[in-house]
Design a protein around this motif. Structure first.
Motif, PDB file in Angstrom:
ATOM      1  N   SER A   1      19.670 -36.238 -15.349  1.00 17.27           N
ATOM      2  CA  SER A   1      18.802 -35.130 -15.751  1.00 17.27           C
ATOM      3  C   SER A   1      17.503 -35.083 -14.947  1.00 17.27           C
ATOM      4  N   GLY A   2      17.243 -36.124 -14.174  1.00 18.64           N
ATOM      5  CA  GLY A   2      16.018 -36.168 -13.376  1.00 18.64           C
ATOM      6  C   GLY A   2      14.926 -37.036 -13.966  1.00 18.64           C
ATOM      7  N   LYS A   3      15.159 -37.609 -15.145  1.00 20.11           N
ATOM      8  CA  LYS A   3      14.180 -38.543 -15.704  1.00 20.11           C
ATOM      9  C   LYS A   3      14.114 -39.790 -14.835  1.00 20.11           C
ATOM     10  N   ILE A   4      12.895 -40.286 -14.628  1.00 27.73           N
ATOM     11  CA  ILE A   4      12.691 -41.484 -13.817  1.00 27.73           C
ATOM     12  C   ILE A   4      12.225 -42.595 -14.747  1.00 27.73           C
ATOM     13  N   TYR A   5      13.136 -43.450 -15.137  1.00 27.71           N
ATOM     14  CA  TYR A   5      12.799 -44.566 -16.015  1.00 27.71           C
ATOM     15  C   TYR A   5      12.118 -45.657 -15.195  1.00 27.71           C
ATOM     16  N   VAL A   6      11.050 -46.232 -15.759  1.00 25.94           N
ATOM     17  CA  VAL A   6      10.287 -47.250 -15.038  1.00 25.94           C
ATOM     18  C   VAL A   6       9.990 -48.429 -15.958  1.00 25.94           C
ATOM     19  N   GLY A   7       9.840 -49.599 -15.320  1.00 27.12           N
ATOM     20  CA  GLY A   7       9.464 -50.800 -16.040  1.00 27.12           C
ATOM     21  C   GLY A   7       8.225 -51.409 -15.435  1.00 27.12           C
ATOM     22  N   CYS A   8       7.282 -51.808 -16.284  1.00 29.46           N
ATOM     23  CA  CYS A   8       5.989 -52.328 -15.840  1.00 29.46           C
ATOM     24  C   CYS A   8       5.709 -53.634 -16.597  1.00 29.46           C
TER      25      CYS A   8
ATOM     26  N   TYR B   1      11.920 -42.172  -4.721  1.00 26.74           N
ATOM     27  CA  TYR B   1      10.906 -42.781  -5.568  1.00 26.74           C
ATOM     28  C   TYR B   1      10.834 -44.279  -5.291  1.00 26.74           C
ATOM     29  N   PHE B   2       9.602 -44.796  -5.258  1.00 29.57           N
ATOM     30  CA  PHE B   2       9.359 -46.200  -4.979  1.00 29.57           C
ATOM     31  C   PHE B   2       8.555 -46.813  -6.128  1.00 29.57           C
ATOM     32  N   GLY B   3       9.038 -47.948  -6.636  1.00 25.59           N
ATOM     33  CA  GLY B   3       8.256 -48.718  -7.584  1.00 25.59           C
ATOM     34  C   GLY B   3       7.277 -49.567  -6.800  1.00 25.59           C
ATOM     35  N   ASN B   4       6.007 -49.212  -6.847  1.00 30.25           N
ATOM     36  CA  ASN B   4       4.980 -49.814  -5.996  1.00 30.25           C
ATOM     37  C   ASN B   4       3.962 -50.562  -6.857  1.00 30.25           C
ATOM     38  N   ASN B   5       3.255 -51.503  -6.249  1.00 30.75           N
ATOM     39  CA  ASN B   5       2.218 -52.236  -6.981  1.00 30.75           C
ATOM     40  C   ASN B   5       1.097 -51.337  -7.476  1.00 30.75           C
ATOM     41  N   ASP B   6       1.009 -50.139  -6.913  1.00 27.82           N
ATOM     42  CA  ASP B   6      -0.069 -49.223  -7.280  1.00 27.82           C
ATOM     43  C   ASP B   6       0.439 -48.022  -8.064  1.00 27.82           C
ATOM     44  N   GLY B   7       1.702 -48.049  -8.501  1.00 29.69           N
ATOM     45  CA  GLY B   7       2.230 -46.947  -9.290  1.00 29.69           C
ATOM     46  C   GLY B   7       3.573 -46.454  -8.782  1.00 29.69           C
ATOM     47  N   LEU B   8       3.963 -45.260  -9.229  1.00 31.76           N
ATOM     48  CA  LEU B   8       5.205 -44.630  -8.793  1.00 31.76           C
ATOM     49  C   LEU B   8       4.911 -43.733  -7.597  1.00 31.76           C
TER      50      LEU B   8
ATOM     51  N   LEU C   1       4.899 -34.696 -12.282  1.00 29.36           N
ATOM     52  CA  LEU C   1       5.498 -35.685 -13.166  1.00 29.36           C
ATOM     53  C   LEU C   1       4.531 -36.090 -14.272  1.00 29.36           C
ATOM     54  N   GLU C   2       5.046 -36.180 -15.481  1.00 27.47           N
ATOM     55  CA  GLU C   2       4.279 -36.660 -16.624  1.00 27.47           C
ATOM     56  C   GLU C   2       4.966 -37.897 -17.187  1.00 27.47           C
ATOM     57  N   TYR C   3       4.163 -38.832 -17.683  1.00 28.31           N
ATOM     58  CA  TYR C   3       4.713 -40.084 -18.178  1.00 28.31           C
ATOM     59  C   TYR C   3       4.861 -40.071 -19.693  1.00 28.31           C
ATOM     60  N   PHE C   4       6.003 -40.577 -20.171  1.00 28.76           N
ATOM     61  CA  PHE C   4       6.273 -40.695 -21.604  1.00 28.76           C
ATOM     62  C   PHE C   4       6.641 -42.151 -21.894  1.00 28.76           C
ATOM     63  N   SER C   5       5.870 -42.791 -22.741  1.00 28.06           N
ATOM     64  CA  SER C   5       6.095 -44.202 -23.059  1.00 28.06           C
ATOM     65  C   SER C   5       7.206 -44.350 -24.094  1.00 28.06           C
ATOM     66  N   ILE C   6       8.127 -45.280 -23.835  1.00 26.44           N
ATOM     67  CA  ILE C   6       9.148 -45.647 -24.818  1.00 26.44           C
ATOM     68  C   ILE C   6       8.691 -46.863 -25.606  1.00 26.44           C
TER      69      ILE C   6
ATOM     70  N   ASN D   1       4.431 -55.240 -19.892  1.00 23.69           N
ATOM     71  CA  ASN D   1       4.260 -54.862 -21.302  1.00 23.69           C
ATOM     72  C   ASN D   1       4.372 -53.358 -21.529  1.00 23.69           C
ATOM     73  N   GLU D   2       5.161 -52.705 -20.706  1.00 25.66           N
ATOM     74  CA  GLU D   2       5.271 -51.249 -20.803  1.00 25.66           C
ATOM     75  C   GLU D   2       6.555 -50.770 -20.121  1.00 25.66           C
ATOM     76  N   PHE D   3       7.252 -49.833 -20.766  1.00 32.52           N
ATOM     77  CA  PHE D   3       8.362 -49.141 -20.112  1.00 32.52           C
ATOM     78  C   PHE D   3       8.513 -47.749 -20.706  1.00 32.52           C
ATOM     79  N   GLY D   4       9.042 -46.835 -19.901  1.00 31.70           N
ATOM     80  CA  GLY D   4       9.176 -45.451 -20.319  1.00 31.70           C
ATOM     81  C   GLY D   4       9.792 -44.637 -19.208  1.00 31.70           C
ATOM     82  N   TYR D   5       9.426 -43.349 -19.138  1.00 36.06           N
ATOM     83  CA  TYR D   5       9.999 -42.509 -18.086  1.00 36.06           C
ATOM     84  C   TYR D   5       9.030 -41.406 -17.675  1.00 36.06           C
ATOM     85  N   PHE D   6       9.193 -40.944 -16.443  1.00 34.40           N
ATOM     86  CA  PHE D   6       8.483 -39.784 -15.929  1.00 34.40           C
ATOM     87  C   PHE D   6       9.429 -38.581 -15.964  1.00 34.40           C
TER      88      PHE D   6
END
Length: 232
Positions: free
Chosen positions: A80-87, A46-53, A102-107, A89-94
């Motif tokens: 467990s396979g959750k992919i936590y991401v930081g953006c 997985y790559f944190g990219n300027n255009d998304g995951l 993959l589905e995104y869930f906002s924390i 004003n936003e963070f959560g996990y896929f």
């Protein structure tokens, strides 16, 4: 016989060289900047990219978007396979659904609107014991049991590092801090790093850490003392 040394020399040069393949933007169909990389237990990268995951399984690329944000500055995959991401004003996990998508869930969505507006970019994510730590320049957000606790930076965080099972953060005024038992603890004796930026901390051996600074060189941290590591 005359050709034999040349043949052998050609073989020796290839020993130990890894197979490297370059992938361009036309391959992965994303932005030019990739900020962070991690891998799950199934081998997906997985790559944190300027255009998304970006997700790469070795042959196929997939791209996913977080809520209200394109650029993903950091990511971390848990057991467990959750992919936590930081953006921004936003963070959560896929998380993968029953079809493997993959589905995104906002924390951060659980925070009030006033707090949401001051998150800024999340630059680092750490899996620390039973908590997930999201770090911005002004705060750390501790996620545990579906709740978020916020700790303010003394002045302004630089970056943070999980090494030797200990979580360190650098503040531009307070120096090196350790996050422990839900609090930030100031570490005395490390004033060497004031007014400088630490860009890497790596465990060399037990109770000995190599710290790489932006402009002051390398240091060995041991017993809460920082000693210059003078090398060529």
């Amino acid at each position: 016989l005359l050709n034999l040394p040349t043949i052998l020399l050609g073989q020796v040069k290839k020993i130990g060289l890894p197979l490297i393949k370059n992938y361009s933007r036309t391959d992965y169909k994303g932005g030019t900047q990739n900020w962070n990389i991690d891998q799950d237990k199934n081998g997906n990268i997985y790559f944190g990219n300027n255009d998304g995951l970006l997700q790469f399984d070795g042959s196929k690329w997939n791209k996913y978007k977080a809520k209200n944000s394109d650029a993903i500055k950091c990511l971390k995959v848990d057991a467990s396979g959750k992919i936590y991401v930081g953006c921004y004003n936003e963070f959560g996990y896929f998380k993968a659904n029953s079809k493997g998508k993959l589905e995104y869930f906002s924390i951060s969505n659980s925070l009030d609107k006033k707090t949401l507006g001051i998150i800024d970019f999340i630059w680092k994510i750490h899996l620390y014991k039973d908590e997930v730590i999201f770090q911005s320049f002004d705060h750390i957000y501790i996620y545990k049991n579906n709740k978020v606790k916020i700790i303010n930076a003394p002045k302004r965080f630089q970056f943070s590092f999980l090494t030797n099972s200990r979580l360190y953060l650098q503040d531009i005024s307070s120096g090196i801090l350790e996050y422990k038992n839900g609090k930030l603890n100031y570490l005395k004796g490390l004033n060497t790093f004031n007014n400088s930026e630490i860009w890497g901390m790596v465990e060399l051996e037990k109770n000995k850490i190599l710290a790489a600074t932006l402009d002051k060189g390398l240091f060995i941290i041991t017993n809460n003392q920082a000693l210059p590591w003078n090398t060529q």
